[in-house]
Design a protein around this motif. Sequence first.
Motif, PDB file in Angstrom:
ATOM      1  N   MET A  29       0.782  -1.290   0.014  1.00 24.03           N
ATOM      2  CA  MET A  29       0.152   0.209  -0.212  1.00 24.03           C
ATOM      3  C   MET A  29       0.906   1.477   0.040  1.00 24.03           C
ATOM      4  O   MET A  29       0.495   2.357  -0.682  1.00 24.03           O
ATOM      5  CB  MET A  29      -1.075   0.053   1.281  1.00 24.03           C
ATOM      6  CG  MET A  29      -2.203  -0.988   0.994  1.00 24.03           C
ATOM      7  SD  MET A  29      -3.158  -1.010   2.499  1.00 24.03           S
ATOM      8  CE  MET A  29      -3.910   0.505   2.813  1.00 24.03           C
ATOM      9  N   PHE A  30       2.069   1.275   0.775  1.00 17.44           N
ATOM     10  CA  PHE A  30       2.954   2.486   0.764  1.00 17.44           C
ATOM     11  C   PHE A  30       3.475   2.602  -0.535  1.00 17.44           C
ATOM     12  O   PHE A  30       3.470   3.740  -1.062  1.00 17.44           O
ATOM     13  CB  PHE A  30       4.226   2.151   1.804  1.00 17.44           C
ATOM     14  CG  PHE A  30       5.077   3.279   1.708  1.00 17.44           C
ATOM     15  CD1 PHE A  30       4.579   4.468   2.376  1.00 17.44           C
ATOM     16  CD2 PHE A  30       6.277   2.891   1.389  1.00 17.44           C
ATOM     17  CE1 PHE A  30       5.601   5.559   2.467  1.00 17.44           C
ATOM     18  CE2 PHE A  30       7.206   4.135   1.144  1.00 17.44           C
ATOM     19  CZ  PHE A  30       6.895   5.061   2.021  1.00 17.44           C
ATOM     20  N   SER A  31       3.817   1.589  -1.309  1.00 15.59           N
ATOM     21  CA  SER A  31       4.543   1.761  -2.542  1.00 15.59           C
ATOM     22  C   SER A  31       3.416   2.369  -3.502  1.00 15.59           C
ATOM     23  O   SER A  31       3.721   2.984  -4.419  1.00 15.59           O
ATOM     24  CB  SER A  31       4.796   0.300  -2.898  1.00 15.59           C
ATOM     25  OG  SER A  31       5.658  -0.173  -2.304  1.00 15.59           O
ATOM     26  N   ILE A  32       2.055   1.787  -3.477  1.00 16.64           N
ATOM     27  CA  ILE A  32       1.139   2.281  -4.402  1.00 16.64           C
ATOM     28  C   ILE A  32       0.891   3.663  -4.301  1.00 16.64           C
ATOM     29  O   ILE A  32       0.675   4.471  -5.005  1.00 16.64           O
ATOM     30  CB  ILE A  32      -0.319   1.349  -4.481  1.00 16.64           C
ATOM     31  CG1 ILE A  32       0.258   0.113  -4.857  1.00 16.64           C
ATOM     32  CG2 ILE A  32      -1.300   2.058  -4.959  1.00 16.64           C
ATOM     33  CD1 ILE A  32      -0.739  -1.123  -4.471  1.00 16.64           C
ATOM     34  N   LEU A  33       0.900   4.204  -3.103  1.00 18.51           N
ATOM     35  CA  LEU A  33       0.632   5.576  -2.470  1.00 18.51           C
ATOM     36  C   LEU A  33       1.762   6.487  -3.124  1.00 18.51           C
ATOM     37  O   LEU A  33       1.255   7.602  -3.609  1.00 18.51           O
ATOM     38  CB  LEU A  33       0.381   5.834  -0.907  1.00 18.51           C
ATOM     39  CG  LEU A  33      -0.868   5.157  -0.757  1.00 18.51           C
ATOM     40  CD1 LEU A  33      -1.048   5.328   0.967  1.00 18.51           C
ATOM     41  CD2 LEU A  33      -2.167   5.887  -1.184  1.00 18.51           C
ATOM     42  N   LEU A  34       2.985   5.864  -2.912  1.00 18.88           N
ATOM     43  CA  LEU A  34       4.195   6.522  -3.429  1.00 18.88           C
ATOM     44  C   LEU A  34       3.978   6.817  -4.833  1.00 18.88           C
ATOM     45  O   LEU A  34       4.311   7.848  -5.498  1.00 18.88           O
ATOM     46  CB  LEU A  34       5.460   5.931  -3.116  1.00 18.88           C
ATOM     47  CG  LEU A  34       6.456   6.644  -2.752  1.00 18.88           C
ATOM     48  CD1 LEU A  34       6.338   7.823  -1.763  1.00 18.88           C
ATOM     49  CD2 LEU A  34       7.699   5.829  -2.357  1.00 18.88           C
ATOM     50  N   ILE A  35       3.511   5.828  -5.800  1.00 15.91           N
ATOM     51  CA  ILE A  35       3.607   5.943  -7.184  1.00 15.91           C
ATOM     52  C   ILE A  35       2.445   6.797  -7.512  1.00 15.91           C
ATOM     53  O   ILE A  35       2.697   7.814  -8.300  1.00 15.91           O
ATOM     54  CB  ILE A  35       3.194   4.563  -7.708  1.00 15.91           C
ATOM     55  CG1 ILE A  35       4.463   3.556  -7.682  1.00 15.91           C
ATOM     56  CG2 ILE A  35       2.841   4.632  -9.043  1.00 15.91           C
ATOM     57  CD1 ILE A  35       4.082   2.229  -8.006  1.00 15.91           C
ATOM     58  N   LEU A  36       1.401   6.922  -6.874  1.00 16.49           N
ATOM     59  CA  LEU A  36       0.056   7.636  -7.017  1.00 16.49           C
ATOM     60  C   LEU A  36       0.513   9.198  -6.795  1.00 16.49           C
ATOM     61  O   LEU A  36       0.449  10.263  -7.437  1.00 16.49           O
ATOM     62  CB  LEU A  36      -1.145   7.329  -6.461  1.00 16.49           C
ATOM     63  CG  LEU A  36      -1.758   6.013  -6.963  1.00 16.49           C
ATOM     64  CD1 LEU A  36      -3.103   5.747  -6.113  1.00 16.49           C
ATOM     65  CD2 LEU A  36      -2.088   6.369  -8.563  1.00 16.49           C
ATOM     66  N   ALA A  37       1.351   9.376  -5.664  1.00 19.98           N
ATOM     67  CA  ALA A  37       1.700  10.859  -5.351  1.00 19.98           C
ATOM     68  C   ALA A  37       2.699  11.451  -6.441  1.00 19.98           C
ATOM     69  O   ALA A  37       2.563  12.571  -6.710  1.00 19.98           O
ATOM     70  CB  ALA A  37       2.313  10.637  -4.030  1.00 19.98           C
ATOM     71  N   MET A  38       3.633  10.499  -6.963  1.00 18.86           N
ATOM     72  CA  MET A  38       4.493  11.056  -7.763  1.00 18.86           C
ATOM     73  C   MET A  38       3.873  11.430  -9.134  1.00 18.86           C
ATOM     74  O   MET A  38       4.196  12.662  -9.908  1.00 18.86           O
ATOM     75  CB  MET A  38       5.756   9.761  -8.172  1.00 18.86           C
ATOM     76  CG  MET A  38       6.670  10.416  -9.085  1.00 18.86           C
ATOM     77  SD  MET A  38       7.857   9.122  -9.611  1.00 18.86           S
ATOM     78  CE  MET A  38       6.841   8.283 -10.957  1.00 18.86           C
ATOM     79  N   LEU A  39       3.078  10.405  -9.616  1.00 23.07           N
ATOM     80  CA  LEU A  39       2.191  10.687 -10.780  1.00 23.07           C
ATOM     81  C   LEU A  39       1.249  12.201 -10.739  1.00 23.07           C
ATOM     82  O   LEU A  39       1.133  12.770 -11.715  1.00 23.07           O
ATOM     83  CB  LEU A  39       1.308   9.710 -11.097  1.00 23.07           C
ATOM     84  CG  LEU A  39       1.944   8.279 -11.691  1.00 23.07           C
ATOM     85  CD1 LEU A  39       1.086   7.281 -11.872  1.00 23.07           C
ATOM     86  CD2 LEU A  39       2.639   8.700 -12.915  1.00 23.07           C
ATOM     87  N   GLU A  40       0.752  12.264  -9.525  1.00 28.40           N
ATOM     88  CA  GLU A  40      -0.060  13.532  -9.346  1.00 28.40           C
ATOM     89  C   GLU A  40       0.793  14.662  -9.262  1.00 28.40           C
ATOM     90  O   GLU A  40       0.494  15.826  -9.849  1.00 28.40           O
ATOM     91  CB  GLU A  40      -0.885  13.339  -8.030  1.00 28.40           C
ATOM     92  CG  GLU A  40      -1.988  14.628  -7.861  1.00 28.40           C
ATOM     93  CD  GLU A  40      -2.703  14.374  -6.492  1.00 28.40           C
ATOM     94  OE1 GLU A  40      -3.320  15.179  -6.480  1.00 28.40           O
ATOM     95  OE2 GLU A  40      -2.483  13.518  -5.939  1.00 28.40           O
ATOM     96  N   TRP A  41       2.042  14.519  -8.740  1.00 28.25           N
ATOM     97  CA  TRP A  41       3.074  15.579  -8.770  1.00 28.25           C
ATOM     98  C   TRP A  41       3.325  16.162 -10.046  1.00 28.25           C
ATOM     99  O   TRP A  41       3.563  17.351 -10.282  1.00 28.25           O
ATOM    100  CB  TRP A  41       4.254  15.145  -7.693  1.00 28.25           C
ATOM    101  CG  TRP A  41       5.196  16.253  -7.747  1.00 28.25           C
ATOM    102  CD1 TRP A  41       4.996  17.356  -6.849  1.00 28.25           C
ATOM    103  CD2 TRP A  41       6.670  16.320  -8.301  1.00 28.25           C
ATOM    104  NE1 TRP A  41       6.427  18.123  -7.145  1.00 28.25           N
ATOM    105  CE2 TRP A  41       7.215  17.454  -7.954  1.00 28.25           C
ATOM    106  CE3 TRP A  41       6.993  15.448  -9.302  1.00 28.25           C
ATOM    107  CZ2 TRP A  41       8.336  17.810  -8.323  1.00 28.25           C
ATOM    108  CZ3 TRP A  41       8.365  15.796  -9.768  1.00 28.25           C
ATOM    109  CH2 TRP A  41       9.028  16.921  -9.465  1.00 28.25           C
TER     110      TRP A  41
END
Length: 116
Positions: free
Chosen positions: A82-94
Amino acid sequence: MSEFIEIKDRYKRKRQRLRIRLGCLQLFHKPVWNLLWLPMAAAFILTAWGQKIAAGCLLSGNTIPEVLHPLFSVLLPITAVMFSILLILAMLEWIGERTARRNRRYRSDILFTDTI
């Protein structure tokens, strides 16, 4: 009042989805953004390594009751994923947010410049 809040929340969700989509598209159109995957890979490796250390510390000692060992052995990998998925989504949103801001600034520069 609640209808206004509902519309505002819907707008925020749609904006976030569009930013993530724009971030994904930018990864294809501008390959330089793909260099951000290197720190992400390092973060994933550190997360997996930290998860193994945490599992070893938590499950080997007397820190948690014996009954909770199966629960922790399942929850620690789920948390890492879950932490990895959230990190990917945060990077894409950024990436999408930076691109949208740059486009807005570029359009406003064109709009308000005197070309005559």
